[in-house]
Design a protein around this motif. Sequence first.
Motif, PDB file in Angstrom:
ATOM      1  N   GLY A 147     -40.566  50.752 -59.738  1.00 17.61           N
ATOM      2  CA  GLY A 147     -39.418  49.854 -59.663  1.00 17.61           C
ATOM      3  C   GLY A 147     -38.962  49.588 -58.241  1.00 17.61           C
ATOM      4  N   TYR A 148     -39.388  50.437 -57.305  1.00 12.81           N
ATOM      5  CA  TYR A 148     -39.034  50.252 -55.897  1.00 12.81           C
ATOM      6  C   TYR A 148     -40.124  49.530 -55.116  1.00 12.81           C
ATOM      7  CZ  TYR A 148     -35.663  53.883 -57.090  1.00 12.81           C
ATOM      8  OH  TYR A 148     -34.682  54.606 -57.686  1.00 12.81           O
ATOM      9  N   VAL A 173     -39.990  46.799 -64.889  1.00 10.60           N
ATOM     10  CA  VAL A 173     -38.736  46.444 -65.557  1.00 10.60           C
ATOM     11  C   VAL A 173     -39.001  46.029 -66.996  1.00 10.60           C
ATOM     12  CG1 VAL A 173     -36.896  44.699 -65.582  1.00 10.60           C
ATOM     13  CG2 VAL A 173     -37.507  45.832 -63.445  1.00 10.60           C
ATOM     14  N   THR A 174     -40.002  45.192 -67.200  1.00 10.55           N
ATOM     15  CA  THR A 174     -40.339  44.707 -68.540  1.00 10.55           C
ATOM     16  C   THR A 174     -40.807  45.849 -69.436  1.00 10.55           C
ATOM     17  OG1 THR A 174     -40.923  42.568 -67.581  1.00 10.55           O
ATOM     18  CG2 THR A 174     -41.744  43.036 -69.804  1.00 10.55           C
ATOM     19  N   ALA A 175     -41.655  46.715 -68.903  1.00 11.99           N
ATOM     20  CA  ALA A 175     -42.151  47.848 -69.690  1.00 11.99           C
ATOM     21  C   ALA A 175     -41.013  48.778 -70.096  1.00 11.99           C
ATOM     22  CB  ALA A 175     -43.213  48.612 -68.895  1.00 11.99           C
ATOM     23  N   VAL A 215     -32.146  43.758 -73.882  1.00 14.56           N
ATOM     24  CA  VAL A 215     -31.453  42.896 -72.925  1.00 14.56           C
ATOM     25  C   VAL A 215     -30.721  43.734 -71.884  1.00 14.56           C
ATOM     26  CG1 VAL A 215     -29.567  41.221 -72.653  1.00 14.56           C
ATOM     27  CG2 VAL A 215     -31.282  40.913 -74.454  1.00 14.56           C
ATOM     28  N   ASP A 216     -30.004  44.767 -72.327  1.00 12.08           N
ATOM     29  CA  ASP A 216     -29.253  45.601 -71.405  1.00 12.08           C
ATOM     30  C   ASP A 216     -30.188  46.258 -70.388  1.00 12.08           C
ATOM     31  OD1 ASP A 216     -26.530  46.894 -70.804  1.00 12.08           O
ATOM     32  OD2 ASP A 216     -27.881  48.611 -70.905  1.00 12.08           O
ATOM     33  N   THR A 217     -31.284  46.824 -70.859  1.00 17.09           N
ATOM     34  CA  THR A 217     -32.228  47.479 -69.954  1.00 17.09           C
ATOM     35  C   THR A 217     -32.853  46.481 -68.998  1.00 17.09           C
ATOM     36  OG1 THR A 217     -32.722  49.157 -71.616  1.00 17.09           O
ATOM     37  CG2 THR A 217     -34.305  48.916 -69.819  1.00 17.09           C
ATOM     38  N   PHE A 218     -33.280  45.329 -69.525  1.00 14.69           N
ATOM     39  CA  PHE A 218     -33.930  44.339 -68.671  1.00 14.69           C
ATOM     40  C   PHE A 218     -32.973  43.805 -67.612  1.00 14.69           C
ATOM     41  CE2 PHE A 218     -35.564  40.271 -67.324  1.00 14.69           C
ATOM     42  CZ  PHE A 218     -36.898  40.559 -67.100  1.00 14.69           C
ATOM     43  N   LEU A 220     -31.500  43.595 -62.055  1.00 22.13           N
ATOM     44  CA  LEU A 220     -30.495  43.558 -60.997  1.00 22.13           C
ATOM     45  C   LEU A 220     -30.598  44.776 -60.073  1.00 22.13           C
ATOM     46  CD1 LEU A 220     -27.400  42.298 -63.006  1.00 22.13           C
ATOM     47  CD2 LEU A 220     -28.612  41.050 -61.202  1.00 22.13           C
ATOM     48  N   ALA A 221     -30.656  45.975 -60.657  1.00 24.55           N
ATOM     49  CA  ALA A 221     -30.579  47.208 -59.871  1.00 24.55           C
ATOM     50  C   ALA A 221     -31.902  47.606 -59.218  1.00 24.55           C
ATOM     51  CB  ALA A 221     -30.077  48.357 -60.747  1.00 24.55           C
TER      52      ALA A 221
END
Length: 165
Positions: free
Chosen positions: A24-25, A53-55, A83-86, A91-92
């Motif tokens: 993710g980084y 992110v998608t996974a 949706v919340d996780t994606f 964003l983060a």
Amino acid sequence: MDPAEENTSKTLDIYRDTWVRFLGYANEVGEAFRAQVPVSFVRGTYAVATVYVTADAVDKGKKAAAAHGDNPGRTTRVAAAVVDTFVWQALASVIIPGFTINRVCAASLRLLAGTTKWPLPVRKWATTAIGLSTIPFIITPIDRSVDFLLDASVRKLYHEDEKEK
């Protein structure tokens, strides 16, 4: 319960508790190296981060589906988890940190050009080092800010749906 025992009894989340989290980084690292590498490499790091992110979002959807079985409202809760996780991860992990490192590196390169007589390759490597060293300092503030943003906005919708049931 001892915190060490508590951690071993929790289910391992491959996307948050293992080395996979570092994918993710990838885009932050790409942004730090932007001055050194072709733009296609930087775009590739965004692709890696987006796949992560998608996974993670799909994984959280599968876990929500398993947790809610055939209960009423299952589809809504699964959709909310995905949706919340994606949105949170996008964003983060991708959008805000990528933009932040990009701007830190651009400002650093500009500042070094105006304040030093270092040759361009040295300024580029210094910019890369500044970008990489910035990453650990921005993670927690960005994560907390995104939590605050989502808690104050879309997560209110999820909680309203749960109250109605």
